[in-house]
Design an enzyme around this catalytic site. Structure first.
Site, short mmCIF file in Angstrom:
data_model
loop_
_atom_site.label_atom_id
_atom_site.label_comp_id
_atom_site.label_asym_id
_atom_site.label_seq_id
_atom_site.Cartn_x
_atom_site.Cartn_y
_atom_site.Cartn_z
N ASP A 197 0.84 -1.20 0.00
CA ASP A 197 0.00 0.00 0.00
C ASP A 197 0.88 1.26 0.00
OD1 ASP A 197 -2.29 1.86 0.70
OD2 ASP A 197 -3.25 -0.10 0.79
N HIS A 201 -12.42 19.72 -6.87
CA HIS A 201 -13.06 19.37 -5.60
C HIS A 201 -14.58 19.41 -5.69
CE1 HIS A 201 -9.41 19.36 -3.07
NE2 HIS A 201 -8.98 20.22 -3.96
N ARG A 215 -7.74 28.73 -6.89
CA ARG A 215 -6.61 27.78 -6.98
C ARG A 215 -6.78 26.87 -8.19
NH1 ARG A 215 -2.99 25.75 -2.74
NH2 ARG A 215 -2.49 23.55 -3.03
N ASP A 216 -7.99 26.31 -8.35
CA ASP A 216 -8.29 25.48 -9.52
C ASP A 216 -8.93 26.30 -10.64
OD1 ASP A 216 -7.43 23.24 -8.05
OD2 ASP A 216 -9.40 23.07 -7.11
N ARG A 231 -10.79 29.13 0.50
CA ARG A 231 -10.60 27.68 0.71
C ARG A 231 -9.34 27.32 1.50
NH1 ARG A 231 -9.02 24.78 -4.85
NH2 ARG A 231 -7.94 23.37 -3.42
N ARG A 276 -6.29 19.84 4.95
CA ARG A 276 -6.25 18.39 4.78
C ARG A 276 -5.09 17.78 5.57
NH1 ARG A 276 -4.52 17.64 -1.57
NH2 ARG A 276 -2.57 18.82 -1.48
N ARG A 308 -14.46 15.52 -3.91
CA ARG A 308 -13.11 15.04 -3.61
C ARG A 308 -12.90 15.01 -2.10
NH1 ARG A 308 -7.46 16.83 -6.38
NH2 ARG A 308 -6.17 16.75 -4.52
N ALA A 309 -12.31 13.94 -1.63
CA ALA A 309 -12.33 13.64 -0.20
C ALA A 309 -11.29 14.40 0.62
CB ALA A 309 -12.10 12.13 -0.01
N ASP A 310 -10.10 14.63 0.07
CA ASP A 310 -8.99 14.97 0.96
C ASP A 310 -9.24 16.22 1.81
OD1 ASP A 310 -8.75 16.58 -1.30
OD2 ASP A 310 -6.60 16.26 -1.57
N ARG A 311 -9.93 17.21 1.26
CA ARG A 311 -10.16 18.45 2.02
C ARG A 311 -11.54 18.50 2.69
NH1 ARG A 311 -5.93 21.86 1.49
NH2 ARG A 311 -4.53 21.50 -0.27
N HIS A 340 1.81 8.61 5.53
CA HIS A 340 0.85 9.69 5.85
C HIS A 340 1.26 10.49 7.08
CE1 HIS A 340 -2.17 9.19 2.84
NE2 HIS A 340 -2.52 7.98 3.20
N HIS A 376 -1.30 2.52 -5.09
CA HIS A 376 -1.07 3.94 -5.43
C HIS A 376 0.27 4.32 -4.83
CE1 HIS A 376 -1.91 4.98 -1.25
NE2 HIS A 376 -3.01 4.25 -1.34
N HIS A 421 -0.95 10.93 -0.89
CA HIS A 421 -0.65 10.03 -2.00
C HIS A 421 -0.01 10.84 -3.14
CE1 HIS A 421 -4.25 7.41 -0.50
NE2 HIS A 421 -3.23 7.37 0.29
#
Length: 558
Positions: A28, A140, A170-171, A206, A213, A286-289, A434, A472, A500
């Site tokens: 992993d 996101h 940002r995006d 944001r 995160r 999207r999960a991370d934030r 992590h 990953h 990741h």
């Protein structure tokens, strides 16, 4: 989910025999990147993985483990363990993330699901709060998804809606926040015409409000909590448009870092604090934030900051943000419905299966591998063993984790000759990676390598076959980098990367049971994790179903 209409019989592979035990090892968070001091896999003593790479060139290669290769919307999306194991087990690429939300909104299924029913319980007497990134960046969240959700909620009985916006920059281009707020205000005005009391209640940038995160800075989440839940911020305005325009007029202002603000009525009171009986949806797909705000909304026992009050709410995420933590427990869009996984086919064709990991990844090598499905396909044919993970400590304290115990269970299963497939996940390089602790991650990588050795030694003894791969990247790059690839500095120190990565992962095949002439094909250069399932089926002596991603191997006559 056994579909009776499915023909489970697999065709025999014309050149590969049945009956050889196959070990499938998933490391992993083990990607492939340039060797340097921040590549813990390179730094660590990993003689076994090194020997696989330096061995026969046609028995080792790289595969894609991120972005579209695992069903995520774009190749800027890093892979994760859930979608990675879905792809490894399913042999096909299923829509994940934003694509899933689009499908659920287009079909209307989102409004029929358990998650929406749960928040709908608050519509009669409470307020529906929507919290998320306001932009069309598509990384996101997306504005059009918010618009469809607003429309659908209004049509299904939501009487009072409050939107808590996070500006992007940002995006999407800095400054675009003003246009997005204008668009949203128009939509809310139309809802008000239909009798729905719909308004923007709070906001902020944001990177400064809510969307932190990896537990980098809980103050970011607290600033959001104070504005969204408590209705408190030092900046108060009568409209969101005024708020964004005025805050952007400050020197060096930037959409990403706008300070938190609340919208107030003529008496100076916040128009939309979150209170008992309300419903809350976090909009980002999207999960991370979203994990940190999800914890603050969901967990009764919470000590990361003083919440002042913890309202009794009905909270749902757009998706499930963490498959290991089952967080949040309610979500509007379910994970993909994955049918006909390789595990189910193989069990139907007499392949006795053993799967093992420790708690943090046990679900990945079973539930996610089997298409988000709990339990056995056939308890007479399968055995799954979960080794309890360490609790009460961070993983860098005991970086060897349970790698040795997992390897021992796998070894014993192989040597018992009771199983045709022995499948494990070794979590070390991911879970310790992590934590951002480089020294501990180096120890973790060595521990995983030692575990691989024990399993391969057992395969050697029984004349079996091994497949070693990963889900990953993570431990191969532990530093944040600029566009040119140089490490980023903050106060003179390099900035550690705990997430990741976008790197490919290795896959190696071998063992005394591997037929002569088996090698990796050259005509699947863009192979990804979903190609592994057909590969493993071939090594068991079967052809994969015709709609599976193509196998990575071929048999050449020597």
């Amino acid at each position: 989910m056994a579909n009776s209409a499915v023909s489970w019989k697999l065709l025999d592979h014309p050149k590969l025999p049945k009956g050889k035990p196959v070990a499938v090892i998933v490391l992993d968070g083990w990607g492939e990147a340039n060797p340097n001091e921040y590549n813990c896999i390179h730094t660590a003593e990993t003689p076994v993985m090194d020997s696989l790479k330096q061995g026969a060139p046609d028995k080792w290669r790289l595969v894609k483990a991120h972005g579209t290769a695992v069903g995520l919307p774009s190749d800027d999306d890093m892979g994760n363990s859930e979608v990675g194991h879905n792809a490894l087990g399913a042999g096909r690429i299923f829509a994940q993330g934003a694509k899933l939300v689009d499908l659920a909104l287009a079909s209307g299924k989102i409004f029929e699901g358990e998650g929406f029913k749960y928040i709908k319980e608050s519509f009669e007497t409470g307020t529906l709060h929507l919290i998320g990134l306001l932009s069309d960046g598509g990384v996101h969240s997306r504005l059009d998804q918010l618009q469809l959700l607003l429309k659908g909620a209004g049509e299904r009985g939501a009487k009072r809606i409050r939107v808590h916006i996070l500006t992007d920059g940002r995006d999407v281009l800095d400054g675009s926040s003003i246009g997005f707020v204008e668009t949203l205000e128009n939509d809310l005005a139309k809802l008000r015409e239909k009798g729905v009391d719909a308004r923007i209640a709070s906001g902020g940038g944001r990177m400064y409000v809510t969307m932190d995160r990896y537990e980098n800075d809980w103050n970011v989440v607290k600033r959001g909590w104070d504005a969204q839940v408590l209705g408190e911020a030092s900046h108060k305005f009568s409209s969101a448009l005024e708020a964004v325009k005025k805050l952007r007029a400050e020197p060096k202002a930037n959409d990403q870092y706008l300070p938190p603000f609340v919208i107030v009525d003529e008496n100076g009171k916040s128009v939309g604090p979150i209170v008992d009986g309300d419903a809350v949806v976090t909009l980002n797909f999207r999960a991370d934030r979203m994990v940190m705000i999800a914890k603050s909304l969901e967990y009764e026992n919470f000590d990361k900051f003083d919440r002042v009050r913890y309202p009794k709410i009905h909270y749902a995420g757009m998706l499930e943000y963490d498959g290991e933590l089952k967080l949040p427990s309610h979500y509007l869009v379910s994970p993909p419905e994955i049918d006909r996984t390789s595990g189910e086919y193989l069990v139907h064709n007499g392949v006795r299966t053993f799967a093992c990991s420790e708690t943090v990844k046990f679900g990945h090598v079973t539930f996610f591998w089997n298409g988000n499905r709990s339990g056995y396909f056939n308890p007479q044919m399968e055995e799954y063993i979960e080794i309890p993970s360490d609790v009460g400590i961070t993983f860098n304290v005991q970086p060897k984790m349970k790698a040795l115990q997992i390897a021992e269970k796998a070894r014993d299963a192989i040597l018992s000759r009771k199983f045709d497939q022995v499948r494990v996940n070794l979590p070390n390089s991911d879970m310790v990676g992590h934590t951002g602790d480089i020294e501990a991650t180096v120890v973790a990588c060595k521990a995983a390598d030692d575990a691989v050795k024990m399993i391969l030694d057992a395969i050697e003894q029984v004349g079996g076959i091994y497949v070693v791969t990963a889900d990953h990247g993570n431990a191969e790059d532990m530093v944040k980098r600029d566009k040119s690839g140089k490490p980023l500095l903050k106060n003179g120190n390099v900035q550690i990367l705990t997430s990741h990565t976008l790197e490919p992962v290795p896959i190696a095949i071998g063992g005394p049971g591997l037929s002569p002439g088996v090698r990796f094909r050259k005509d699947v250069p863009n192979g990804g994790l979903a190609n592994v399932a057909a590969t493993v089926m071939n090594l068991h002596g079967f052809e994969a179903p015709s709609d599976y991603e193509p196998t990575l191997i071929e048999v050449v006559d020597n």
